[in-house]
Motif scaffolding. Structure first.
Motif, short mmCIF file in Angstrom:
data_model
loop_
_atom_site.label_atom_id
_atom_site.label_comp_id
_atom_site.label_asym_id
_atom_site.label_seq_id
_atom_site.Cartn_x
_atom_site.Cartn_y
_atom_site.Cartn_z
N ASN A 1 0.82 -1.20 0.00
CA ASN A 1 0.00 0.00 0.00
C ASN A 1 0.86 1.27 0.00
N SER A 2 2.02 1.18 -0.65
CA SER A 2 2.89 2.34 -0.83
C SER A 2 2.80 2.77 -2.29
N TYR A 3 2.70 4.06 -2.50
CA TYR A 3 2.59 4.56 -3.87
C TYR A 3 2.97 6.03 -3.93
N THR A 4 3.12 6.52 -5.14
CA THR A 4 3.40 7.93 -5.36
C THR A 4 2.34 8.51 -6.28
N MET A 5 2.22 9.82 -6.24
CA MET A 5 1.35 10.52 -7.17
C MET A 5 1.87 11.94 -7.34
N PRO A 6 1.65 12.54 -8.50
CA PRO A 6 2.12 13.91 -8.70
C PRO A 6 1.41 14.87 -7.74
N HIS A 7 2.14 15.82 -7.26
CA HIS A 7 1.55 16.87 -6.43
C HIS A 7 0.93 17.87 -7.41
N LEU A 8 -0.31 18.24 -7.20
CA LEU A 8 -1.01 19.09 -8.16
C LEU A 8 -0.72 20.58 -7.98
N LYS A 9 -0.18 20.96 -6.82
CA LYS A 9 0.01 22.38 -6.55
C LYS A 9 1.47 22.83 -6.52
N GLU A 10 2.39 21.89 -6.54
CA GLU A 10 3.81 22.25 -6.52
C GLU A 10 4.63 21.20 -7.27
N PRO A 11 5.83 21.56 -7.71
CA PRO A 11 6.65 20.61 -8.48
C PRO A 11 7.29 19.56 -7.58
N SER A 12 6.50 18.55 -7.25
CA SER A 12 6.98 17.47 -6.41
C SER A 12 6.12 16.24 -6.63
N VAL A 13 6.53 15.17 -5.98
CA VAL A 13 5.79 13.91 -6.04
C VAL A 13 5.41 13.54 -4.62
N LYS A 14 4.13 13.25 -4.41
CA LYS A 14 3.68 12.83 -3.09
C LYS A 14 4.03 11.36 -2.89
#
Length: 185
Positions: free
Chosen positions: A64-77
């Motif tokens: 249950n580990s994953y990443t997703m693009p951050h929509l408000k800043e240049p980063s990855v959640k």
């Protein structure tokens, strides 16, 4: 004046090579980063690769580990156990540490083949350990969120810079021109 310059020539050569390499690589990296629009929350490709590889490593521990693009800043959640733990920003990809590493190795010149090989191996080691660093930091932050400042600000930077320092020591003592001209005891 001439005697002073001659006396400090090795140091001045070191300083010049280091500065030139560092500035050139930093300029190239900044040019690369300039392709991405921060206002549109565009994350650079290398940071995305680091996030993806960290996600892969964390999934070995927890599905249950994953990443997703951050929509408000240049980063990855980054999510661990389904919980938002951290964001991976450009500074997390260790490229600035890699630039520092390369500049130092180039400044303490060695044989060209050894220099290139050591730089490539060193960059791989730094990258790999950075992925492990981010994964371990994420797990630690999940279990000890109140220690974020200590973990993120002290322990894990010390880890990555410690590895770079260790690589530098190996380079200077085993492969650089300095190592070949220094008599053994």
């Amino acid at each position: 004046m001439k005697n002073t310059i001659q006396q400090y020539k090795p140091f001045l050569l070191f300083l010049g090579k280091f500065a030139l390499t560092y500035l050139l690589l930093t300029f190239l990296y900044q040019s690369y980063l300039g392709q991405f629009d921060v206002k549109k929350a565009e994350t650079d490709g290398f940071t995305k690769i680091v996030a993806s590889q960290t996600e892969f490593l964390l999934q070995l521990v927890d599905n249950n580990s994953y990443t997703m693009p951050h929509l408000k800043e240049p980063s990855v959640k980054l999510f661990y156990h389904g919980k938002y733990i951290a964001r991976i920003i450009e500074g997390c990809n260790a490229v600035s540490v890699m630039i520092l590493f390369v500049a130092f190795v180039v400044a303490f010149t060695g044989k060209l083949k050894n220099t290139i090989l050591f730089i490539l191996i060193g960059l791989f080691v730094i990258h790999l350990l950075n992925i492990f660093r981010i994964a371990l930091l994420s797990i630690a932050l999940y279990h000890y969120p109140n220690l974020e400042h200590l973990l993120h600000g002290v322990v894990f930077p010390l880890f990555i810079y410690g590895v770079v320092f260790f690589l530098w020591v190996i380079w200077v003592n085993k492969y650089s021109s300095y190592a070949s001209t220094t008599p053994s005891k």
